[in-house]
Structure formats: C-alpha cells, structure tokens
Design an enzyme around this catalytic site. Sequence first.
Site, mmCIF file in Angstrom:
data_model
loop_
_atom_site.group_PDB
_atom_site.id
_atom_site.type_symbol
_atom_site.label_atom_id
_atom_site.label_comp_id
_atom_site.label_asym_id
_atom_site.label_seq_id
_atom_site.Cartn_x
_atom_site.Cartn_y
_atom_site.Cartn_z
ATOM 1 N N ASP A 190 7.003 38.166 33.828
ATOM 2 C CA ASP A 190 6.274 39.250 34.477
ATOM 3 C C ASP A 190 5.286 38.679 35.517
ATOM 4 O O ASP A 190 4.579 37.706 35.225
ATOM 5 C CB ASP A 190 5.515 40.018 33.387
ATOM 6 C CG ASP A 190 4.855 41.286 33.904
ATOM 7 O OD1 ASP A 190 5.585 42.200 34.312
ATOM 8 O OD2 ASP A 190 3.613 41.350 33.901
ATOM 9 N N GLU A 201 13.527 22.003 27.048
ATOM 10 C CA GLU A 201 13.530 21.323 25.743
ATOM 11 C C GLU A 201 14.653 21.897 24.875
ATOM 12 O O GLU A 201 14.998 21.342 23.839
ATOM 13 C CB GLU A 201 12.180 21.536 25.015
ATOM 14 C CG GLU A 201 11.008 20.808 25.671
ATOM 15 C CD GLU A 201 9.646 21.289 25.134
ATOM 16 O OE1 GLU A 201 9.608 22.003 24.100
ATOM 17 O OE2 GLU A 201 8.631 20.963 25.775
HETATM 18 C C1 NOJ Z 1 5.259 44.281 36.266
HETATM 19 C C2 NOJ Z 1 5.905 45.141 35.249
HETATM 20 O O1 NOJ Z 1 7.260 45.276 35.577
HETATM 21 C C3 NOJ Z 1 5.146 46.445 35.260
HETATM 22 O O2 NOJ Z 1 5.786 47.434 34.513
HETATM 23 C C4 NOJ Z 1 3.763 46.164 34.747
HETATM 24 O O3 NOJ Z 1 2.975 47.339 34.867
HETATM 25 C C5 NOJ Z 1 3.088 45.053 35.553
HETATM 26 N N1 NOJ Z 1 3.959 43.948 35.813
HETATM 27 C C6 NOJ Z 1 1.910 44.503 34.803
HETATM 28 O O4 NOJ Z 1 2.343 43.737 33.716
#
Ligand code: NOJ
Length: 520
Positions: A203, A244
Amino acid sequence: MSQPAWWQRGAIYQIYPRSFADSDGDGVGDLRGIAAHLDHLSALGVEAAWLSPIYPSPMADFGYDVADYCDVDPVFGSLEGLDRLIEDCHARGIKVVLDWVPNHTSDQHPWFVASRSSRDDPKRDWYVWRDSAPGGGPPNDWLSCFGAVGKAWTFDQGTGQWYLHSFLPQQPDLNWDNPELEAAMHDVLRFWLERGVDGFRIDVVFRIAKDPLLRDNAGSSRRHDEDWETIGDRLRGIRRVADEYSERMLVGEVYLLDLRQVVNYINTGDQLHMAHNFVFAQLPWSAQAFRASIDEFEALAARTAWPAWMLADHDLPRVASRFDTDGQGPARARAVSVLLYALRGTPFVYQGEELGLPDAEIPPERIVDVDGRDPERAPIPWRPPSQAGPGAGFTTGEPWLPLASAAEGLSAEQQATDPRSTLALVRRLAALRAQTPALQLGEQQMVDASSEVLAWLRQGDGDRLLAAVNFASVSVSLELLGDLPGRAALLLSSDPDRAEGDVELGSFQLAPSEAVILRL
Ligand code: NOJ
C-alpha cells in the site's frame, strides 16, 4: 522463451473481503465467505488472490488502518481461518497475496498508543512528531491525500506536538527513517512469509520515503512528502526479506503520475517485481491515449522489468461506469478484459470486473467512505435477488453497502451458465492465456491501425498473435499497417455475436467496442 514466474502467467484477482461474500449474516464479507467461493476463482483460472487488508482494525479506512499487523480482524475470521484459506487456495494452485500497509498504522495500534503517551517513550520516534511551526500551526504545508481531511497534521494535546498522517488522522504515518521501525516492519513480512503467503501488494509504497527535513512542498520543484531518494534502499531491504523465501512477489501501489518515477521501482531488478501504473489506470477511453501510455511505459521500463496492468480497484470507479459513453459501458468492460489479458504483463482483475459490474448508487444516508469510494465497493451479487433475496447471495443480513441495481441480471450464478456473459468471456480469456505461451512471455509490438483502434502483436516460439480493440462506439475497419498476412484465425472476441473462424484482415471490421485476439 523462458518459463514465466507464477505472477507472470495469468491474472491476479483482487478480493476486497468486506464485499466479497458474507458467511455469517452480519452484512460484511469474511474469510469463510471467500473459502466458500473458491470455485469461482478456479473457474476464472486466476494465478493468485490478493486480499485487501484483513488485519484487526477500527475500520476508519476499512482495514487500511491496521491495529495489529500479525492477526486477523474478528469481522473477517481468525488467524487459523486464514491459514486454512491459504491451504485451500494452495491446494487449488492459487497463490495468496496480502495487502501490506507500511506507511501508517491505526491510531489504535499499540505502537502509536505508546508513541503518543510521552515524548520520551521508546516508540516516540516510530512515528513522525514535530513541534508547531514558529508562528504556530502545523510544522509544514503537507496535505492529506484525502481532500476532505485537509492538512496532514493533527495536534496531540497530551504531548503538545503534531503527528503526520498522509490519510486520516486515525492513520498516523510511520517513521521509516528509524531503523528499529524498519526492522520491525521486516519482521511483519517474515511473519506472513513463514505462514506461506506468496507475496504482498504494498500500500502507498512511494510514501515510505519522505524528506527527513520535512520541508514544504510549495515553492519546490519536487514533492517532499513522497518518493524521496531513500526509497531505493528501503525497497531493496524489503526485497531482501522476500528473497529469503522462494518465489515470493512484491507489487507496489506506486501512485506517481510520472512514469519516469514509477519505473525506478522496478527497473533495477532488486526492488519491486511490479508496480501498479496509475497513469494507465486513469486514462481516458481513447486508443491514442492508451497507445501513447503503453509506448511510454515500454520506452522507460528496462527490458527485464515486468508491467502490471490494471484499470480498476477498490479506489477507482468501475470500468463499466466510467467508460459508459453512448451506452457502451458494458461492451467496453468486456473489451478491457481482452486488453488486460493480451498485453505483455500481469493483468490485475478487481472483484466484480469479471461480471462487468457497474458502480452502485449510494444514497446519501448510506455513504461510509470519506473519499467517495463506496460505489466501487458494493458487494458482489452471487445470485439473482429474485431468488436469493435482497442480499443477492452475498449476505443473508443487511449488506454494509447497497448492491448495484443491476444485480439481478449480472449475478455470478446467472452469468456462469450463459456463454454470452462477461464472466464466460473472462474465463475463456484466462484459458486462452494459460494455453498460449506467446500471450504470457511473448514479445510485444504495437501496430499502426485506424485511429480508433489499438492493435498489437504478441509473438514467441513460432506463434504470432494479433490483438485489437475498437475504442469507437461505431464499427471500424482495422486498417493495419505493416507486414501482416492476408488471413488470420479468430481465437476470441469480446462480442458474443462475432462468428468464429478465419477472417480476411484487409476487410475486417470491428464491431462497436469490440476487442479480438487473432492468430496470424
Ligand atoms: C491506498 C488504498 O488502496 C486505499 O484504499 C487507502 O485508503 C489508502 N491507500 C490508505 O491506506
């Protein structure tokens, strides 16, 4: 051609667990619900399932606010349930990819609770704390990615400093400049890799490297709150952990709208395996725009870098809705599937795209997301509501978001038995790619064609395929330029009315929004 890695062979399917399938009637999807629908994934021939976050969370951002990286939220199930799901998937040859959220935690995470407890707490520096600016107010001009939130800083009365949050105030940013934090996050990866997880979608990975001096964005030629020069070393550290273990994969959410920055994440071979390309994900429906964007990526990417193609996820309006001019949304959703499976790279399919689902209409009193993303997060209609009730086989209870009104005609059960359905098309695409090495690792070459047509060749091991997508809402002829044979065999079309068999390339007409794959 060499052998593809598992993540190059076929599609990676994104499950948004809250909205996939609910097994216990609480209106929220869960792991047992996923386990009960693995036949759907097998029939789709997906290589892997990527699960959006399933960790314990107060759900301020529906799981992207993680309160414990090493457990499962009770709304979704348990750690044992996840172990079983991983086992079940592996038994079917489906890999499991988790969503790892390294930029921020929940404000309820014990690390943040400790960090905010006192300026002297050992975890204080695991987050980004600063004094007020000299004249008062937040330390700099950084903004939250959520427009509704405004400033990326919240003042903490208890300790008299501000903390940084790139998203909600309930999602404080971790401080990756602190080596202890970095080591702790590497251990999180190991926790899941030991349990057999095959990879991670990372993310907002471009945000784990920021200017340590926290300088303002304004007045600077570059941003200071993302993609800082420390990112390379950070990614290499993460990759070393993945390496790893054998055959693990890292795909990053690299939401940078300059492809020169994006390719840095994949070009050296020791950082990410793939990066989601948000320039591509946000293109207008235009053959020329797609051609230019694909060409640009290919020109910038190293020969060894592998593309990831996606046009939909839980943050973006659905394809059938956003490309719906002239009533062509459903046909374009089908054409997009052909595009994703036939381009050189890994197709990412967001749950429901294989059904051609449109966005759901969310009445104002049902809005739950701060950033307008509820419509694409509506639950999957497994069965027609006329037979299964208003929960459409997603839930026996009250769904946490309303279903799309098209649920009756677009349910998975109904489409599975209809050879003309979008689901049937995506299944055929997956099968074609699985049995056609040239569609997996074959070379790719764009072909000049009529201005509304995107056309490209895939070739390898003596096989030569041509793919073409008609972006117009009227019929057009291909008008291919280049050294191509007069006749070709039609392998697949997105148009259920297209007859099978040999075609004359010179006079071949694509139907409105039709996409085809031909063998030359
Ligand atoms: C990107 C994610 O896809 C989204 O849904 C989220 O709100 C933000 N990152 C924050 O984690």
